[in-house]
Write a protein that holds these residues in place. Structure first.
Motif, PDB file in Angstrom:
ATOM      1  N   GLU A  84      -9.601  10.166   1.277  1.00 50.60           N
ATOM      2  CA  GLU A  84      -8.806   9.783   0.112  1.00 50.60           C
ATOM      3  C   GLU A  84      -8.417  10.989  -0.728  1.00 50.60           C
ATOM      4  O   GLU A  84      -7.302  11.044  -1.277  1.00 50.60           O
ATOM      5  CB  GLU A  84      -9.582   8.763  -0.721  1.00 50.60           C
ATOM      6  N   ASN A  85      -9.279  11.960  -0.827  1.00 46.23           N
ATOM      7  CA  ASN A  85      -8.934  13.182  -1.548  1.00 46.23           C
ATOM      8  C   ASN A  85      -7.764  13.902  -0.863  1.00 46.23           C
ATOM      9  O   ASN A  85      -6.877  14.456  -1.536  1.00 46.23           O
ATOM     10  CB  ASN A  85     -10.144  14.106  -1.629  1.00 46.23           C
ATOM     11  N   SER A  86      -7.738  13.872   0.468  1.00 50.32           N
ATOM     12  CA  SER A  86      -6.637  14.498   1.202  1.00 50.32           C
ATOM     13  C   SER A  86      -5.328  13.749   0.954  1.00 50.32           C
ATOM     14  O   SER A  86      -4.258  14.380   0.836  1.00 50.32           O
ATOM     15  CB  SER A  86      -6.948  14.536   2.702  1.00 50.32           C
ATOM     16  N   CYS A  87      -5.399  12.427   0.885  1.00 51.25           N
ATOM     17  CA  CYS A  87      -4.187  11.652   0.602  1.00 51.25           C
ATOM     18  C   CYS A  87      -3.644  11.982  -0.785  1.00 51.25           C
ATOM     19  O   CYS A  87      -2.429  12.124  -0.980  1.00 51.25           O
ATOM     20  CB  CYS A  87      -4.474  10.156   0.714  1.00 51.25           C
ATOM     21  N   VAL A 128      -4.872  12.009   8.040  1.00 58.18           N
ATOM     22  CA  VAL A 128      -4.769  10.890   7.097  1.00 58.18           C
ATOM     23  C   VAL A 128      -3.290  10.631   6.822  1.00 58.18           C
ATOM     24  O   VAL A 128      -2.430  11.489   7.046  1.00 58.18           O
ATOM     25  CB  VAL A 128      -5.500  11.179   5.771  1.00 58.18           C
ATOM     26  N   ARG A 129      -3.024   9.412   6.323  1.00 58.71           N
ATOM     27  CA  ARG A 129      -1.653   9.055   5.941  1.00 58.71           C
ATOM     28  C   ARG A 129      -1.699   7.737   5.176  1.00 58.71           C
ATOM     29  O   ARG A 129      -2.451   6.832   5.562  1.00 58.71           O
ATOM     30  CB  ARG A 129      -0.768   8.905   7.177  1.00 58.71           C
ATOM     31  N   TRP A 158       0.028  13.391  -1.082  1.00 56.00           N
ATOM     32  CA  TRP A 158       1.022  12.420  -1.518  1.00 56.00           C
ATOM     33  C   TRP A 158       0.912  12.047  -3.002  1.00 56.00           C
ATOM     34  O   TRP A 158       1.672  11.236  -3.480  1.00 56.00           O
ATOM     35  CB  TRP A 158       0.930  11.150  -0.666  1.00 56.00           C
ATOM     36  N   GLY A 159      -0.064  12.616  -3.674  1.00 54.63           N
ATOM     37  CA  GLY A 159      -0.196  12.371  -5.101  1.00 54.63           C
ATOM     38  C   GLY A 159      -1.052  11.160  -5.405  1.00 54.63           C
ATOM     39  O   GLY A 159      -1.372  10.342  -4.521  1.00 54.63           O
ATOM     40  N   PRO A 160      -1.442  10.984  -6.683  1.00 50.82           N
ATOM     41  CA  PRO A 160      -2.365   9.903  -7.056  1.00 50.82           C
ATOM     42  C   PRO A 160      -1.774   8.512  -6.916  1.00 50.82           C
ATOM     43  O   PRO A 160      -2.508   7.517  -6.944  1.00 50.82           O
ATOM     44  CB  PRO A 160      -2.701  10.220  -8.517  1.00 50.82           C
TER      45      PRO A 160
END
Length: 400
Positions: free
Chosen positions: A317-320, A364-365, A324-326
């Motif tokens: 989730e940190n990588s997302c 991740v995506r 891609w931003g919060p």
């Protein structure tokens, strides 16, 4: 004709059920046999039959799934006229031999089928040829045992010509002593190992000089009590072969297409994958084309260690958020995303680096929440149906 111990009603029922499955698959029409199985069918273990044993003519078993294994070989026999080294061959025989082993659903039993045909021989038709099946526990310190340490099927060549197929069944009993090195949850599963061995023989008078070439094989079986403890974790038979089977994901299936494309992009090192792979590194879980890329590594199921699963999730989730931003969870046009990750959180590999591995070995995506949940639901069904337990390996294979 056959050396077997009597079977109780449950074992007879299991034998009959699997024999019917074997027969029904064997007599399927050519069109039905040629039909390409769906991804769901590929992920669901089915009994192996004589017709679906694709093992090469070589020593060693071929395993179709966690519950079905087989061996194909060619029996080659020479008998000499006398024991002396200079005596001529006075009889030969050859035949095609297939042995299939299916672990019986809901039991600790294995149904062994043996097919011998295609005889070419100048021996008397009364010559008797047999199969010896041996079963032993891997460890002798516990109570593990096989109900039949050995079983034999012996028939004359004439009888094999008349009836090519024979079946027998064996049961695995007892349990190994708990391994103190394992966590309590795995000790409670009572994992117990056995070894099955098959070999061919020809009955002949004492002192006969002969040569016999066959594909004798030996392989392991592991049994446990998981199905009684938690059938949503592991089901099917109470035993499994140590086979690294494939979980297929369909890129053309609209229900999980986004997640499948994430996996596909990651394993091929696509420029669309994030984080980008470091030089020389790869995403684990994919066996390579034909399984020939031996440097590949399978995924390892992680069921009990929820702390590691949560750590994987946090890294993903940190990588997302970084990429891609919060607000990555908001989908254009409505709906929600989830941070999909491969390898999955419930694997030892996951998104958390292990063993000082430099750089990311995960992708991740943001994908539609329903899409990723559908994939994870199918994965959980696959793992349970194939009796893949904590610490067992498996592969992921995108298709279409």
């Amino acid at each position: 004709m056959h050396s077997r111990r009597p079977m109780n009603a449950a074992r007879k029922l299991a034998l009959a059920a699997l024999a019917l499955v074997s027969i029904s698959l064997s007599v399927a029409t050519p069109a039905a046999q040629a039909a390409t199985p769906t991804v769901g069918e590929r992920n669901t273990p089915a009994p192996i039959t004589f017709d679906t044993c694709y093992a090469p003519n070589a020593t060693g078993p071929w395993t179709k799934n966690r519950f079905g294994s087989c061996t194909k070989t060619r029996l080659s026999y020479k008998r000499y006229a006398c024991p002396d080294a200079g005596c001529a061959v006075d009889g030969t025989a050859s035949a095609f031999v297939t042995t299939i082993s299916n672990l019986v659903p809901g039991t600790r039993q294995v149904l062994v089928g043996h097919q011998m045909g295609g005889f070419y021989t100048d021996l008397p038709e009364t010559t008797r040829i047999g199969l010896a099946i041996e079963c032993v526990p891997k460890n002798t310190s516990g109570t593990a045992r096989c109900d039949q340490p050995s079983a034999t099927i012996v028939k004359s060549i004439a009888e094999w010509r008349t009836q090519m197929n024979e079946f027998t069944t064996l049961a695995f009993d007892g349990e190994d002593l708990p391994d103190p090195a394992q966590p309590p949850e795995i000790q409670a599963e009572k994992r117990t190992g056995y070894t099955l061995s098959y070999r061919m023989f020809v009955e002949e008078p004492p002192g006969t000089r002969s040569e016999l070439t066959t594909g004798a094989s030996s392989f392991g079986v592991r049994c446990d009590v998981v199905r009684q403890l938690n059938p949503s974790y592991g089901r099917g038979a109470d035993c499994a072969f140590p086979h690294e089977t494939y979980f297929y994901v369909d890129r053309a299936d609209a229900l999980n297409a986004e997640s499948a494309r994430l996996i596909s992009d990651g394993i091929v090192g696509s420029s669309a994958a994030y984080p980008p792979l470091g030089g020389g590194w790869f995403i684990p879980g994919y066996p390579g084309v034909g399984g020939r890329e031996v440097w590949r590594r399978p995924l390892t199921r992680q069921y009990y260690d929820t702390a590691s699963q949560q750590a994987h999730r946090a890294v993903a989730e940190n990588s997302c958020v970084t990429r891609w931003g919060p607000d990555y969870q908001q989908r254009p046009g409505g709906g929600t995303n989830v941070c999909a990750a491969f390898p999955f959180d419930a694997t030892r590999q996951g998104a958390t680096p292990r063993g000082g591995t430099p750089g990311p070995t995960y992708v991740v995506r943001p994908v539609a929440t329903a899409d990723y949940q559908e994939l994870l639901t199918r994965l959980q069904t696959f793992l349970a149906d194939n009796h893949i337990l904590d610490g067992d390996n498996y592969w992921v294979y995108p298709v279409n």
